[in-house]
Design a protein around this motif. Structure first.
Motif, mmCIF file in Angstrom:
data_model
loop_
_atom_site.group_PDB
_atom_site.id
_atom_site.type_symbol
_atom_site.label_atom_id
_atom_site.label_comp_id
_atom_site.label_asym_id
_atom_site.label_seq_id
_atom_site.Cartn_x
_atom_site.Cartn_y
_atom_site.Cartn_z
ATOM 1 N N ASP A 1 71.125 53.080 -174.159
ATOM 2 C CA ASP A 1 70.252 53.626 -175.198
ATOM 3 C C ASP A 1 70.128 55.130 -174.953
ATOM 4 O O ASP A 1 69.680 55.555 -173.888
ATOM 5 C CB ASP A 1 68.878 52.954 -175.140
ATOM 6 N N PRO A 2 70.542 55.966 -175.920
ATOM 7 C CA PRO A 2 70.561 57.413 -175.684
ATOM 8 C C PRO A 2 69.190 58.040 -175.541
ATOM 9 O O PRO A 2 69.073 59.189 -175.098
ATOM 10 C CB PRO A 2 71.295 57.961 -176.915
ATOM 11 N N ARG A 3 68.138 57.311 -175.907
ATOM 12 C CA ARG A 3 66.791 57.887 -175.835
ATOM 13 C C ARG A 3 66.283 58.012 -174.411
ATOM 14 O O ARG A 3 65.339 58.769 -174.165
ATOM 15 C CB ARG A 3 65.829 57.043 -176.679
ATOM 16 N N GLY A 4 66.880 57.271 -173.475
ATOM 17 C CA GLY A 4 66.477 57.396 -172.090
ATOM 18 C C GLY A 4 66.670 56.115 -171.320
ATOM 19 O O GLY A 4 66.736 55.022 -171.899
ATOM 20 N N PRO A 5 66.758 56.206 -169.980
ATOM 21 C CA PRO A 5 66.989 55.024 -169.150
ATOM 22 C C PRO A 5 65.927 53.944 -169.295
ATOM 23 O O PRO A 5 66.229 52.767 -169.086
ATOM 24 C CB PRO A 5 67.002 55.602 -167.731
ATOM 25 N N VAL A 6 64.690 54.312 -169.650
ATOM 26 C CA VAL A 6 63.640 53.295 -169.758
ATOM 27 C C VAL A 6 63.920 52.302 -170.877
ATOM 28 O O VAL A 6 63.341 51.216 -170.900
ATOM 29 C CB VAL A 6 62.245 53.939 -169.982
ATOM 30 N N MET A 7 64.818 52.661 -171.809
ATOM 31 C CA MET A 7 65.136 51.774 -172.922
ATOM 32 C C MET A 7 66.398 50.956 -172.674
ATOM 33 O O MET A 7 66.823 50.193 -173.534
ATOM 34 C CB MET A 7 65.278 52.572 -174.219
ATOM 35 N N GLY A 8 67.016 51.097 -171.511
ATOM 36 C CA GLY A 8 68.133 50.240 -171.147
ATOM 37 C C GLY A 8 69.353 50.434 -172.014
ATOM 38 O O GLY A 8 69.855 51.538 -172.165
ATOM 39 N N TYR A 9 69.827 49.324 -172.618
ATOM 40 C CA TYR A 9 71.057 49.315 -173.396
ATOM 41 C C TYR A 9 70.782 48.764 -174.797
ATOM 42 O O TYR A 9 69.848 48.006 -175.019
ATOM 43 C CB TYR A 9 72.126 48.451 -172.726
ATOM 44 N N ARG A 10 71.653 49.169 -175.720
ATOM 45 C CA ARG A 10 71.704 48.565 -177.040
ATOM 46 C C ARG A 10 72.965 47.707 -177.108
ATOM 47 O O ARG A 10 74.048 48.140 -176.695
ATOM 48 C CB ARG A 10 71.770 49.626 -178.118
ATOM 49 N N LEU A 11 72.838 46.505 -177.644
ATOM 50 C CA LEU A 11 73.973 45.600 -177.780
ATOM 51 C C LEU A 11 74.041 45.120 -179.220
ATOM 52 O O LEU A 11 73.025 44.697 -179.786
ATOM 53 C CB LEU A 11 73.828 44.424 -176.812
ATOM 54 N N VAL A 12 75.210 45.223 -179.817
ATOM 55 C CA VAL A 12 75.457 44.726 -181.168
ATOM 56 C C VAL A 12 76.418 43.551 -181.066
ATOM 57 O O VAL A 12 77.520 43.685 -180.525
ATOM 58 C CB VAL A 12 76.047 45.820 -182.075
#
Length: 318
Positions: A148-159
């Motif tokens: 997640d480009p917003r920051g490490p606290v948001m982990g990953y995005r998976l589609v």
């Protein structure tokens, strides 16, 4: 058995991942942008430099001509299976999908970009308790996984394909719920969607767009650029969107309520939240003071504001 479309290079990362996976179908939707050059099309419409998006994800805002945020989006680059041109996937608040599609169509007169919703794809948030360093992997044709480009606290995005069992993709994954995902965001001060960023009201830099890697100050012109660039270069930002903890929860209709100091001076406004956690646009000068909200006819609710740990230090120049 893992699905055939999962890239072999992604599998080692998936095997060592022990994390919570949150289905976001209720909150977030996807638009596919297909055409001769979808990056060039969005380049003049978003705050970030879409030409720099190769693999992975990019965060940005769509602004109006006055420089206020309309919608927050995540952009993903998706290569064609035959090795052709890269489409773009645009993730957005699902309640704003039609409005965003109409907004983009206004500027699609000669670009010949096809814009269509993607109900066949679903978005997941993948958040680890102890995140590993980001792992760079190629984008598989039917599965996209990126930090997640917003920051490490948001982990990953998976589609993934809609209906796909996430546990077939991420072994050992624990399924979370939307409410816990929202609590995680509010706890860390990450805005998302039209409730947190009211269209035509929120200012991008007050909404921490720089902190969340969502703006480029070196790209060419884009809609709403003038106010954003001027504010950045003057360095004067008196209010910011910050996480707050309430002494008791507020109802949904309390969005926009005024927050005051103990002496009754206006300190900002409450935006949105879940239970006792939320976001507020506060004047930085009042951050450390005793703050409160007084709902009509209700008891006084105390408000405790905090500075997120992922914010850069004052000396970092952002």
């Amino acid at each position: 058995m893992r699905p055939r479309f999962l890239s072999p290079l992604l599998r080692p990362w998936c095997r060592r991942l022990s994390t919570a996976c949150f289905p976001l179908a209720e909150l977030r939707g996807l638009l596919r942008l297909r055409g001769p050059n979808p990056r060039s099309f969005v380049q003049g419409l978003v705050t970030n430099d879409a030409e720099q998006l190769k693999d992975g994800a990019m965060y940005a805002h769509l602004l109006n001509v006055q420089g206020r945020s309309l919608y927050d989006v995540l952009l993903y680059s998706v290569p064609e299976p035959q090795g052709g041109s890269h489409d773009l996937l645009l993730e957005c608040d699902i309640t704003a999908m039609n409005a965003i599609q109409q907004h983009l169509q206004v500027y699609n007169f000669r670009k010949k970009i096809e814009l269509r919703p993607c109900p066949e794809l679903s978005i997941w948030a993948v958040i680890q308790e102890k995140p590993d360093p980001p792992v760079v992997t190629p984008t598989p044709p039917a599965l996209l996984c990126a930090p997640d480009p917003r920051g490490p606290v948001m982990g990953y995005r998976l589609v993934a394909q809609t209906g796909q069992d996430i546990r077939e993709i991420l072994s050992g994954a624990k399924l979370g719920n939307v409410r816990d995902y929202s609590r995680h965001r509010y706890q860390h001060g990450i805005p998302e969607g039209v409730k947190d960023l009211p269209p035509g009201e929120a200012l991008p830099l007050e909404s921490n767009l720089v902190y969340m890697n969502g703006v480029s100050f070196s790209k060419g012109c884009y809609i709403g650029q003038e106010l954003t660039a001027r504010t950045h270069h003057t360095g004067i930002i008196r209010k910011r969107l910050v996480p707050v903890r309430l002494s008791s929860s507020l109802s949904a209709d309390c969005a926009g309520m005024e927050i005051t100091t103990a002496s009754g001076k206006s300190a900002g406004k409450f935006r949105a939240g879940v239970e006792e956690l939320g976001l507020a646009l506060l004047r930085l000068a009042h951050m450390k003071e005793e703050l409160r909200i007084t709902p009509g006819g209700g008891a006084v609710i105390s408000v405790e504001a905090s500075v997120p740990g992922w914010w850069p230090s004052p000396g970092d120049g952002v």
